[in-house]
Design a protein around this motif. Structure first.
Motif, PDB file in Angstrom:
ATOM      1  N   GLY A 109      31.400  -4.634  34.149  1.00 19.38           N
ATOM      2  CA  GLY A 109      31.802  -3.802  35.275  1.00 19.38           C
ATOM      3  C   GLY A 109      31.199  -4.339  36.551  1.00 19.38           C
ATOM      4  O   GLY A 109      30.172  -5.012  36.531  1.00 19.38           O
ATOM      5  N   GLN A 110      31.851  -4.084  37.643  1.00 16.99           N
ATOM      6  CA  GLN A 110      31.371  -4.512  38.947  1.00 16.99           C
ATOM      7  C   GLN A 110      31.085  -6.011  38.965  1.00 16.99           C
ATOM      8  O   GLN A 110      29.980  -6.452  39.263  1.00 16.99           O
ATOM      9  N   THR A 111      32.092  -6.806  38.616  1.00 18.13           N
ATOM     10  CA  THR A 111      31.917  -8.250  38.530  1.00 18.13           C
ATOM     11  C   THR A 111      32.184  -8.913  39.872  1.00 18.13           C
ATOM     12  O   THR A 111      32.892  -8.376  40.713  1.00 18.13           O
ATOM     13  N   THR A 167       0.841  -1.187   0.000  1.00 22.18           N
ATOM     14  CA  THR A 167       0.000   0.000   0.000  1.00 22.18           C
ATOM     15  C   THR A 167       0.881   1.243   0.000  1.00 22.18           C
ATOM     16  O   THR A 167       2.038   1.207   0.424  1.00 22.18           O
ATOM     17  N   VAL A 168       0.339   2.321  -0.469  1.00 22.33           N
ATOM     18  CA  VAL A 168       1.062   3.588  -0.475  1.00 22.33           C
ATOM     19  C   VAL A 168       1.171   4.083   0.963  1.00 22.33           C
ATOM     20  O   VAL A 168       0.166   4.122   1.679  1.00 22.33           O
ATOM     21  N   PRO A 169       2.388   4.408   1.427  1.00 20.59           N
ATOM     22  CA  PRO A 169       2.519   4.861   2.810  1.00 20.59           C
ATOM     23  C   PRO A 169       1.815   6.189   3.031  1.00 20.59           C
ATOM     24  O   PRO A 169       1.787   7.039   2.142  1.00 20.59           O
ATOM     25  N   GLU A 170       1.244   6.311   4.205  1.00 22.25           N
ATOM     26  CA  GLU A 170       0.608   7.572   4.571  1.00 22.25           C
ATOM     27  C   GLU A 170       1.684   8.512   5.091  1.00 22.25           C
ATOM     28  O   GLU A 170       2.399   8.193   6.023  1.00 22.25           O
ATOM     29  N   VAL A 171       1.795   9.635   4.471  1.00 23.60           N
ATOM     30  CA  VAL A 171       2.780  10.628   4.908  1.00 23.60           C
ATOM     31  C   VAL A 171       2.053  11.924   5.210  1.00 23.60           C
ATOM     32  O   VAL A 171       1.171  12.350   4.482  1.00 23.60           O
ATOM     33  N   SER A 172       2.436  12.506   6.295  1.00 20.49           N
ATOM     34  CA  SER A 172       1.859  13.805   6.635  1.00 20.49           C
ATOM     35  C   SER A 172       2.867  14.552   7.485  1.00 20.49           C
ATOM     36  O   SER A 172       3.732  13.959   8.125  1.00 20.49           O
ATOM     37  N   GLY A 173       2.779  15.831   7.494  1.00 21.83           N
ATOM     38  CA  GLY A 173       3.683  16.646   8.286  1.00 21.83           C
ATOM     39  C   GLY A 173       4.810  17.214   7.437  1.00 21.83           C
ATOM     40  O   GLY A 173       4.971  16.876   6.271  1.00 21.83           O
ATOM     41  N   ASP A 174       5.578  18.064   8.079  1.00 21.58           N
ATOM     42  CA  ASP A 174       6.658  18.753   7.378  1.00 21.58           C
ATOM     43  C   ASP A 174       8.040  18.309   7.851  1.00 21.58           C
ATOM     44  O   ASP A 174       9.042  18.921   7.513  1.00 21.58           O
ATOM     45  N   THR A 175       8.112  17.234   8.634  1.00 21.99           N
ATOM     46  CA  THR A 175       9.390  16.787   9.183  1.00 21.99           C
ATOM     47  C   THR A 175      10.086  15.859   8.191  1.00 21.99           C
ATOM     48  O   THR A 175       9.471  14.963   7.631  1.00 21.99           O
ATOM     49  N   THR A 176      11.387  16.068   8.001  1.00 22.02           N
ATOM     50  CA  THR A 176      12.141  15.202   7.099  1.00 22.02           C
ATOM     51  C   THR A 176      12.498  13.899   7.808  1.00 22.02           C
ATOM     52  O   THR A 176      12.455  13.809   9.036  1.00 22.02           O
ATOM     53  N   ILE A 177      12.863  12.909   7.029  1.00 23.38           N
ATOM     54  CA  ILE A 177      13.257  11.638   7.625  1.00 23.38           C
ATOM     55  C   ILE A 177      14.505  11.804   8.489  1.00 23.38           C
ATOM     56  O   ILE A 177      14.655  11.174   9.522  1.00 23.38           O
ATOM     57  N   GLU A 178      15.416  12.689   8.087  1.00 23.42           N
ATOM     58  CA  GLU A 178      16.618  12.932   8.877  1.00 23.42           C
ATOM     59  C   GLU A 178      16.266  13.522  10.244  1.00 23.42           C
ATOM     60  O   GLU A 178      16.840  13.127  11.269  1.00 23.42           O
ATOM     61  N   GLU A 179      15.313  14.442  10.280  1.00 22.92           N
ATOM     62  CA  GLU A 179      14.882  15.013  11.559  1.00 22.92           C
ATOM     63  C   GLU A 179      14.232  13.955  12.438  1.00 22.92           C
ATOM     64  O   GLU A 179      14.476  13.897  13.644  1.00 22.92           O
ATOM     65  N   ASN A 180      13.412  13.114  11.843  1.00 29.45           N
ATOM     66  CA  ASN A 180      12.760  12.053  12.612  1.00 29.45           C
ATOM     67  C   ASN A 180      13.773  11.061  13.173  1.00 29.45           C
ATOM     68  O   ASN A 180      13.651  10.634  14.317  1.00 29.45           O
ATOM     69  N   ILE A 181      14.760  10.706  12.383  1.00 31.90           N
ATOM     70  CA  ILE A 181      15.785   9.787  12.873  1.00 31.90           C
ATOM     71  C   ILE A 181      16.589  10.439  13.988  1.00 31.90           C
ATOM     72  O   ILE A 181      16.910   9.799  14.998  1.00 31.90           O
ATOM     73  N   ALA A 182      16.930  11.716  13.849  1.00 30.65           N
ATOM     74  CA  ALA A 182      17.700  12.414  14.881  1.00 30.65           C
ATOM     75  C   ALA A 182      16.925  12.517  16.191  1.00 30.65           C
ATOM     76  O   ALA A 182      17.516  12.482  17.268  1.00 30.65           O
ATOM     77  N   LYS A 183      15.604  12.595  16.126  1.00 30.70           N
ATOM     78  CA  LYS A 183      14.776  12.729  17.328  1.00 30.70           C
ATOM     79  C   LYS A 183      14.420  11.379  17.950  1.00 30.70           C
ATOM     80  O   LYS A 183      13.947  11.335  19.079  1.00 30.70           O
ATOM     81  N   ARG A 184      14.643  10.294  17.232  1.00 30.35           N
ATOM     82  CA  ARG A 184      14.231   8.979  17.710  1.00 30.35           C
ATOM     83  C   ARG A 184      15.053   8.557  18.916  1.00 30.35           C
ATOM     84  O   ARG A 184      16.263   8.703  18.944  1.00 30.35           O
ATOM     85  N   ARG A 185      14.399   7.997  19.902  1.00 32.50           N
ATOM     86  CA  ARG A 185      15.059   7.495  21.106  1.00 32.50           C
ATOM     87  C   ARG A 185      14.419   6.180  21.516  1.00 32.50           C
ATOM     88  O   ARG A 185      13.208   6.031  21.466  1.00 32.50           O
ATOM     89  N   SER A 186      15.254   5.248  21.917  1.00 33.22           N
ATOM     90  CA  SER A 186      14.775   3.995  22.500  1.00 33.22           C
ATOM     91  C   SER A 186      15.094   4.048  23.983  1.00 33.22           C
ATOM     92  O   SER A 186      16.254   4.162  24.361  1.00 33.22           O
ATOM     93  N   ILE A 187      14.090   3.975  24.783  1.00 33.66           N
ATOM     94  CA  ILE A 187      14.280   4.045  26.228  1.00 33.66           C
ATOM     95  C   ILE A 187      13.797   2.743  26.831  1.00 33.66           C
ATOM     96  O   ILE A 187      12.654   2.348  26.638  1.00 33.66           O
ATOM     97  N   ARG A 188      14.704   2.091  27.551  1.00 30.41           N
ATOM     98  CA  ARG A 188      14.374   0.814  28.180  1.00 30.41           C
ATOM     99  C   ARG A 188      14.739   0.879  29.652  1.00 30.41           C
ATOM    100  O   ARG A 188      15.759   1.461  30.008  1.00 30.41           O
ATOM    101  N   PRO A 189      13.945   0.244  30.472  1.00 29.03           N
ATOM    102  CA  PRO A 189      14.310   0.192  31.893  1.00 29.03           C
ATOM    103  C   PRO A 189      15.371  -0.891  32.117  1.00 29.03           C
ATOM    104  O   PRO A 189      15.292  -1.975  31.536  1.00 29.03           O
ATOM    105  N   TYR A 190      16.360  -0.592  32.919  1.00 29.49           N
ATOM    106  CA  TYR A 190      17.394  -1.553  33.263  1.00 29.49           C
ATOM    107  C   TYR A 190      17.376  -1.768  34.765  1.00 29.49           C
ATOM    108  O   TYR A 190      17.068  -0.871  35.530  1.00 29.49           O
ATOM    109  N   SER A 191      17.742  -2.966  35.179  1.00 24.98           N
ATOM    110  CA  SER A 191      17.776  -3.254  36.611  1.00 24.98           C
ATOM    111  C   SER A 191      19.226  -3.218  37.087  1.00 24.98           C
ATOM    112  O   SER A 191      20.162  -3.231  36.298  1.00 24.98           O
ATOM    113  N   ASN A 192      19.397  -3.176  38.378  1.00 22.86           N
ATOM    114  CA  ASN A 192      20.730  -3.175  38.968  1.00 22.86           C
ATOM    115  C   ASN A 192      21.178  -4.577  39.378  1.00 22.86           C
ATOM    116  O   ASN A 192      22.155  -4.727  40.104  1.00 22.86           O
ATOM    117  N   THR A 193      20.474  -5.602  38.931  1.00 17.21           N
ATOM    118  CA  THR A 193      20.842  -6.960  39.303  1.00 17.21           C
ATOM    119  C   THR A 193      22.009  -7.450  38.454  1.00 17.21           C
ATOM    120  O   THR A 193      22.186  -7.036  37.307  1.00 17.21           O
TER     121      THR A 193
END
Length: 80
Positions: A76-78, A8-34
């Motif tokens: 670290g901290q082995t 299907t044809v991708p839905e595109v909307s907005g004025d943000t470039t792909i480079e801006e979207n990639i620069a703003k992308r963040r993956s946030i994951r919780p980590y434990s101290n175990t």
């Protein structure tokens, strides 16, 4: 015979470039101290660079071993 699948044809909307979207992308994951044991990380390292067969092929492809790949574990901290 391969079957062609029309996408299907991708839905595109907005004025943000792909480079801006990639620069703003963040993956946030919780980590434990175990701690992780060698038993915990061994399967991860094997999955990254293990040799599951007697003929020497690795779990990660390397174009017929034309380029060597290595996996390193930084710890670290082995205990022990």
């Amino acid at each position: 015979m391969l079957k062609e699948i029309k996408l299907t044809v991708p839905e595109v909307s907005g004025d943000t470039t792909i480079e801006e979207n990639i620069a703003k992308r963040r993956s946030i994951r919780p980590y434990s101290n175990t701690s992780l044991s060698l038993k915990d990380v061994s399967p991860l390292l094997w999955a990254a660079q293990g040799i599951p067969s007697n003929i020497g092929f690795r779990t990660a492809s390397s174009a017929g071993t034309l380029h060597l790949l290595e996996a390193y574990l930084v710890a670290g901290q082995t205990d022990g």
